[in-house]
Enzyme design. Structure first.
Site, short mmCIF file in Angstrom:
data_model
loop_
_atom_site.label_atom_id
_atom_site.label_comp_id
_atom_site.label_asym_id
_atom_site.label_seq_id
_atom_site.Cartn_x
_atom_site.Cartn_y
_atom_site.Cartn_z
N GLU A 142 25.12 32.92 39.52
CA GLU A 142 26.01 32.26 40.48
C GLU A 142 26.60 30.97 39.89
O GLU A 142 27.00 30.08 40.62
CB GLU A 142 25.28 31.93 41.80
CG GLU A 142 24.48 33.08 42.39
CD GLU A 142 25.37 34.20 42.89
OE1 GLU A 142 26.59 34.08 42.80
OE2 GLU A 142 24.83 35.23 43.38
N ARG A 190 34.87 27.15 33.96
CA ARG A 190 35.76 28.22 34.42
C ARG A 190 37.15 27.65 34.75
O ARG A 190 37.26 26.62 35.40
CB ARG A 190 35.17 28.87 35.67
CG ARG A 190 36.02 30.00 36.24
CD ARG A 190 35.28 30.84 37.23
NE ARG A 190 35.05 30.21 38.51
CZ ARG A 190 35.16 30.86 39.68
NH1 ARG A 190 35.49 32.13 39.70
NH2 ARG A 190 34.91 30.24 40.80
N GLY A 194 44.22 42.70 46.29
CA GLY A 194 44.68 42.94 47.66
C GLY A 194 46.06 43.57 47.74
O GLY A 194 46.62 43.71 48.83
N ASP A 199 33.06 38.81 37.94
CA ASP A 199 31.94 39.69 38.24
C ASP A 199 32.28 41.08 37.70
O ASP A 199 33.32 41.65 38.05
CB ASP A 199 31.78 39.71 39.77
CG ASP A 199 30.55 40.44 40.20
OD1 ASP A 199 30.12 41.35 39.47
OD2 ASP A 199 30.03 40.11 41.27
N TRP A 214 29.27 28.66 41.76
CA TRP A 214 30.53 29.24 42.19
C TRP A 214 30.38 29.89 43.58
O TRP A 214 31.23 30.63 44.02
CB TRP A 214 31.15 30.18 41.16
CG TRP A 214 30.51 31.52 40.95
CD1 TRP A 214 29.42 32.06 41.58
CD2 TRP A 214 30.97 32.54 40.04
NE1 TRP A 214 29.15 33.32 41.11
CE2 TRP A 214 30.10 33.64 40.16
CE3 TRP A 214 32.04 32.62 39.15
CZ2 TRP A 214 30.26 34.81 39.42
CZ3 TRP A 214 32.19 33.80 38.40
CH2 TRP A 214 31.31 34.87 38.53
N ASP A 272 19.29 37.07 45.19
CA ASP A 272 19.93 38.07 46.06
C ASP A 272 19.36 38.02 47.47
O ASP A 272 20.08 38.22 48.45
CB ASP A 272 19.74 39.48 45.49
CG ASP A 272 20.37 39.61 44.12
OD1 ASP A 272 21.22 38.76 43.78
OD2 ASP A 272 20.00 40.54 43.39
#
Lengths: 504, 251
Positions: A166, A219, A236, A329, A383, A443
């Protein structure tokens, strides 16, 4: 079963398509360099013989379902082409998995690393969110050390880079990474932007941490946004496949039953017939594969054009080439964004043949070319939503930390108290280490906060805590029972080589 | 060459599929649904919480487990561990999470005998150091009353990037008696650091930082936080108990 299904979805939709693309890129002599993080848990699953068999069984069910779908949609050309596509893709996955990669995807990825196109890095052993473990340095060290050992076993060399789960970083973590000889890690934009002292090049060059000589790469927000943004991101687009319309939820349960959970629990089958169309409307139009691929090609061109503009804007401001760090990811590609692997394929080819402004490099490549970097201390960051810890530290999940910190203390105490344990005691201590690491996985807290599958995450967390406490109690009372240890070893058999003394 | 590769690789994955022999289907199979794909008005959830898992749906990596042991593990967790501790985790630039356990015997050993049983429990927040600065003498910055049956709390802190620690204690005759001290943590910074004046690289740092920050969405200020997760402001909070020996209070 559910976790296994998620694993199978990732194999079918992400990892096998990525491997297929890497193969054709090499066949076509396209130069490229990518960094890929493969977690120790994922590599363990790739290598698990039982899961390998079950995946083939799962693929067989999918192929039979796709056959039925071809028949069912035969009179509807707007759907039948897509049904046929699924049949072909599932069948191809089976051929690749069994015949080309001989079920061994660790070896497949290792092959690409050996050929110089991939740099495989690792993350913490069970994807623990490390900032929430910072009060127990030994527990953090164990997560990192076990991960490095697993990497060496899987890939036959030392890992160079570490993917912070993460992107979770806290100052001081670099000293533990340095002890395991990691040379770099990644933080989110603000992790580098808020570094102390401020970074001379913004996020367009790494810094070397103050406390240890490990590089931190930040990043790039702009390239991230073009893919991740809910409003503007490529996935999208109206022509791309709609993720949420799966026949596993839309068709009659009796029709689906032979292909899903034996109890009839509806699951994602991976067969989806619609395109996004309008994200705000439930009315969807049929998916058209060729049109979706055309858009993916366009989006790859758009991404490249924007990065070129970015480089041209940045270059005059720096005395070295600007670096754009664009991590995603892996399961975005193919699983969430069905056309993602094709977009990546198009992008790599365009970078190789259609421009000369930028090139693909890994973090190691950059550090070789630019070994001198500013010393600075990155800032605590992640993130996750909000940029810090609130996904993993929330009223829905904060109850776990009392137990985790107690387990971490008890594990350290036990490892010191029994430095030379043998036989059943050694097995029990190793199993305690496994249960602790499994309970530390980020998780569970994430699922509790996000609100889906909460019962499952709570139950898994409680099980691992209870298993650990029971083993600890039995150790101290000298009442260990072989059948219990064997049962837990069988249930939670990750990291078979683990040595509990990593906590000493 | 560029034009050529476009034709070759429209979809590398599908290209591989096109090279293999494909199966021909029988049209005689029974059709189960005349409509190819019934439309629902609401999309299904991404990860449905079915609430019931197959007994066989044990964790991943399962091989066939041996029989359940004679004394299986019971999954009730202890509410407390009967240990004395106070721990802190940073949550964001403006808040911490703390949890603690103070067994009765710790209280009886530490608190003076004449302390009233009804003395309020307090969390005292200390600022230990500014970010990157030399470690100054630490100073207490606020006292937060906590109920005696409360064992965790979210705490607001005044300065992003600074280091903090907590003490748990009671107020007795206007004096703060510490029962337990926490670990130290630094909360994250919330902004770019000011220029240090040292020029290390030939770079337009201001512009580079502006470009870096584009599209950046970071945590909003405290108003974004869920109010009920932070301590409720109470009369006296933020004021320090007087008479605590050994400390000079800030103003």
């Amino acid at each position: 079963m559910l976790e296994e299904n998620w694993f199978y979805e990732a194999l079918t939709e992400t990892y096998l398509p990525l491997l297929a693309h890497f193969t054709t890129l090499l066949d076509d002599r396209v130069p490229f360099r990518l960094t890929l993080s493969l977690s120790p848990t994922l590599c363990s699953m790739f290598s698990d013989v039982l899961l390998q068999e079950r995946y083939l069984w799962h693929l067989g069910k999918l192929i039979r379902l796709a056959e039925k779908e071809i028949d069912r949609t035969a009179r509807h050309p707007e759907f039948s082409k897509t049904a046929k596509m699924y049949y072909d893709r599932f069948s191809e996955c089976r051929r690749l998995y069994e015949e080309v990669y001989a079920r061994d995807l660790v070896a497949a990825f290792r092959g690409f690393q050996d050929r110089g196109v991939l740099e495989i890095i690792t993350c913490s052993a069970t994807h623990a969110f490390l900032p929430n473990m910072q009060s127990s340095e030994r527990a953090v060290r164990a997560q990192i050390s076990v991960s490095a050992d697993a990497y060496r076993r899987f890939f036959g060399c030392d890992p160079k880079g570490f993917w912070l789960p993460e992107c979770g970083y806290y100052p001081g973590l670099e000293t533990i990474l340095d002890k395991e000889d990691f040379r770099y890690f990644f933080v989110d934009t603000h992790g580098l932007l808020f570094a102390d002292p401020r970074p001379d090049y913004g996020v367009f060059a790494p810094v070397i941490c103050k406390e240890a000589p490990v590089a931190a790469f930040g990043r790039d927000a702009e390239s991230s946004r073009s893919v991740w943004s809910a409003d503007e991101g490529y996935p999208g687009h109206p022509s791309y496949r709609e993720f949420y319309r799966d026949i596993g939820f839309d068709l009659d349960i009796d029709y689906l039953r032979p292909h899903i959970d034996p109890l009839g629990i509806r699951i994602q089958t991976g067969i989806k017939y619609y395109r996004v169309t309008d994200r705000k409307s439930p009315d969807k139009k049929p998916y058209e594969r060729l049109e979706a691929l055309r858009i993916a090609d366009e989006h790859a061109g758009d991404f490249l054009s924007n990065r070129g503009q970015q480089i041209r804007r940045l270059a005059p401001l720096m005395d070295r080439p600007p670096l754009i760090v664009a991590p995603y990811d892996a399961e975005l590609f193919g699983h969430w964004w069905y056309e993602g692997p094709e977009w990546l394929n198009f992008l790599i080819r365009k970078i190789a043949f259609e421009q000369d402004t930028l090139s693909l490099v890994t973090a190691s490549d950059y550090l070789e070319r630019h070994p001198e970097n500013q010393r600075s201390e990155p800032s605590f960051s992640s993130w996750g939503e909000g940029g810090f810890s609130k996904m993993w530290l929330h009223e829905s999940n904060d109850w776990i930390y009392r137990h985790l910190s107690r387990m971490e203390e008890l594990m350290t105490e036990s490892a010191r108290r029994y430095p030379e344990a043998e036989g059943l005691a050694r097995r029990a201590l190793n199993q305690m280490a496994r249960e602790l690491m499994l309970a530390e996985s980020s998780d569970w807290a994430f699922i509790m906060k996000s609100g889906t599958m909460v019962n499952y995450a709570v139950r898994r967390t409680r099980e691992h805590i209870a298993n650990f406490l029971r083993l600890h109690e039995d150790m101290n009372k000298n009442t260990l029972e072989e059948d219990l240890v064997a049962y837990l070893e069988s249930c939670n058999n990750i990291f078979p080589e683990i040595d509990y003394r990593v906590y000493a | 060459m560029v034009a050529e590769y476009r034709h070759q690789i429209l979809n590398a994955f599908e290209k591989q599929m096109a090279t293999k022999k494909r199966r021909v289907f029988s049209a005689a199979s029974r059709r189960t649904d005349s409509h190819p794909h019934p439309v629902k008005s609401v999309s299904p959830p991404l990860r449905p919480d079915t609430g019931k898992l197959s007994a066989a749906a044990k964790p991943l990596l399962h091989h066939e487990p041996p029989p359940v042991p004679r004394r299986p593990v019971r999954h009730e967790l202890p509410a407390m561990y009967n240990e004395t501790y106070l721990r802190v985790l940073p949550r964001d630039p403006y808040s911490l999470f703390t949890y603690w356990e103070i067994p009765g015997d710790t209280v009886s050993k530490t608190v003076p005998e004449n302390t009233e049983a009804s003395s309020p429990a307090l969390l005292r927040l200390y600022e230990v150091a500014a970010r990157g600065g030399r470690k100054p003498r630490e100073k207490p910055v606020s006292d937060i009353p906590v109920g005696k049956q409360i064992f965790s709390q979210y705490i607001r802190v005044p300065e992003p990037g600074h280091r903090y620690r907590l003490e748990y204690g009671t107020a007795s005759s206007g004096r703060f008696v510490a029962l337990c001290s926490s670990n130290e943590v630094a909360v994250p910074a919330a902004q770019v650091q000011k220029p240090s004046g040292k020029k290390r690289a030939q770079a337009d740092t201001k512009k580079l930082i502006d470009f870096s920050a584009r599209s950046l969405a970071i945590a909003a200020p405290p108003s974004d936080f869920t109010a009920d997760m932070l301590e409720t402001p109470v009369p006296g909070a933020g004021q320090l108990m007087t008479g605590y020996p050994g400390l000079t209070y800030g103003t």
